[in-house]
Design a protein around this motif. Structure first.
Motif, PDB file in Angstrom:
ATOM      1  N   GLY A  66      26.636  71.468 163.744  1.00 36.77           N
ATOM      2  CA  GLY A  66      27.702  72.466 164.108  1.00 36.77           C
ATOM      3  C   GLY A  66      28.053  73.335 162.843  1.00 36.77           C
ATOM      4  N   ALA A  67      28.078  72.635 161.693  1.00 32.01           N
ATOM      5  CA  ALA A  67      28.421  73.209 160.370  1.00 32.01           C
ATOM      6  C   ALA A  67      27.469  73.923 159.930  1.00 32.01           C
ATOM      7  N   VAL A  68      26.197  73.712 160.051  1.00 31.83           N
ATOM      8  CA  VAL A  68      25.074  74.479 159.770  1.00 31.83           C
ATOM      9  C   VAL A  68      24.764  75.705 160.607  1.00 31.83           C
ATOM     10  N   ALA A  69      25.055  75.572 161.946  1.00 33.72           N
ATOM     11  CA  ALA A  69      25.069  76.911 162.805  1.00 33.72           C
ATOM     12  C   ALA A  69      26.236  77.549 162.858  1.00 33.72           C
ATOM     13  N   GLY A  70      27.391  77.119 162.441  1.00 34.78           N
ATOM     14  CA  GLY A  70      28.367  77.753 162.139  1.00 34.78           C
ATOM     15  C   GLY A  70      28.404  79.071 161.021  1.00 34.78           C
ATOM     16  N   ILE A  71      27.866  78.245 159.751  1.00 32.67           N
ATOM     17  CA  ILE A  71      27.430  79.220 158.669  1.00 32.67           C
ATOM     18  C   ILE A  71      26.377  80.220 158.852  1.00 32.67           C
ATOM     19  N   ALA A  72      25.373  79.673 159.961  1.00 31.42           N
ATOM     20  CA  ALA A  72      24.302  80.761 160.053  1.00 31.42           C
ATOM     21  C   ALA A  72      24.758  82.011 161.035  1.00 31.42           C
ATOM     22  N   SER A  73      25.775  81.383 161.813  1.00 30.34           N
ATOM     23  CA  SER A  73      26.424  82.430 162.610  1.00 30.34           C
ATOM     24  C   SER A  73      27.232  83.699 162.014  1.00 30.34           C
ATOM     25  N   ILE A  74      27.930  82.816 161.237  1.00 31.33           N
ATOM     26  CA  ILE A  74      28.887  84.000 160.193  1.00 31.33           C
ATOM     27  C   ILE A  74      27.899  84.802 159.288  1.00 31.33           C
ATOM     28  N   GLY A  75      26.917  84.364 158.876  1.00 28.32           N
ATOM     29  CA  GLY A  75      25.996  85.049 158.072  1.00 28.32           C
ATOM     30  C   GLY A  75      25.450  86.090 158.968  1.00 28.32           C
ATOM     31  N   PHE A  76      24.980  85.910 160.101  1.00 25.51           N
ATOM     32  CA  PHE A  76      24.165  86.689 160.978  1.00 25.51           C
ATOM     33  C   PHE A  76      25.101  87.898 161.437  1.00 25.51           C
ATOM     34  N   LEU A  77      26.290  87.418 161.969  1.00 20.59           N
ATOM     35  CA  LEU A  77      27.271  88.326 162.514  1.00 20.59           C
ATOM     36  C   LEU A  77      27.630  89.183 161.476  1.00 20.59           C
ATOM     37  N   THR A  78      27.901  88.828 160.336  1.00 19.94           N
ATOM     38  CA  THR A  78      28.602  89.826 159.095  1.00 19.94           C
ATOM     39  C   THR A  78      27.354  90.514 158.773  1.00 19.94           C
ATOM     40  N   ARG A  79      25.847  90.191 158.978  1.00 15.76           N
ATOM     41  CA  ARG A  79      25.043  91.162 158.642  1.00 15.76           C
ATOM     42  C   ARG A  79      24.984  92.448 159.850  1.00 15.76           C
ATOM     43  N   TYR A  80      25.317  92.106 161.157  1.00 22.50           N
ATOM     44  CA  TYR A  80      25.157  92.987 162.090  1.00 22.50           C
ATOM     45  C   TYR A  80      26.457  93.783 161.973  1.00 22.50           C
ATOM     46  N   SER A  81      27.576  93.232 161.633  1.00 19.50           N
ATOM     47  CA  SER A  81      28.789  94.289 161.377  1.00 19.50           C
ATOM     48  C   SER A  81      28.680  95.231 160.186  1.00 19.50           C
ATOM     49  N   LYS A  82      27.767  94.834 159.173  1.00 14.52           N
ATOM     50  CA  LYS A  82      27.715  95.630 158.253  1.00 14.52           C
ATOM     51  C   LYS A  82      26.960  97.014 158.481  1.00 14.52           C
ATOM     52  N   GLY A  83      26.089  96.987 159.400  1.00 10.83           N
ATOM     53  CA  GLY A  83      25.114  97.987 159.664  1.00 10.83           C
ATOM     54  C   GLY A  83      23.982  98.086 158.763  1.00 10.83           C
ATOM     55  N   SER A  84      23.184  99.318 158.947  1.00 11.16           N
ATOM     56  CA  SER A  84      21.986  99.267 158.192  1.00 11.16           C
ATOM     57  C   SER A  84      22.285  99.662 156.699  1.00 11.16           C
TER      58      SER A  84
END
Length: 84
Positions: A66-84
């Motif tokens: 859960g901890a690894v998946a949560g950190i990965a989720s935060i990282g990828f969703l932050t990447r998506y929200s920043k845009g290109s």
């Protein structure tokens, strides 16, 4: 406060924006499932008694997943929200 280390963030930034949304959602679901499993294991432990070998392994396993998946989720969703 940054949860994702810089070296991993560099790797995440190489992923396509749309794909990072899919990965972020999937890892978020894994983190949510891990939380449900942790709650379930704790409920069973409190209800039927603690069997330390099996229970400790399950608690540690689902907490780490859960901890690894949560950190990965935060990282990828932050990447998506920043845009290109």
């Amino acid at each position: 406060m940054k949860l994702v280390p810089a070296s991993i963030e560099e790797q995440i930034n190489r992923v396509d924006r749309q794909r990072s949304l899919y990965i972020g959602i999937a890892t978020g679901l894994v983190a949510a499932w891990s939380l449900i499993r942790l709650i379930w294991v704790l409920y069973l432990g409190l209800t039927f008694g603690w069997f330390f070998g099996a229970m400790a392994f399950q608690v540690v396993l689902w907490a780490v997943v859960g901890a690894v998946a949560g950190i990965a989720s935060i990282g990828f969703l932050t990447r998506y929200s920043k845009g290109s």
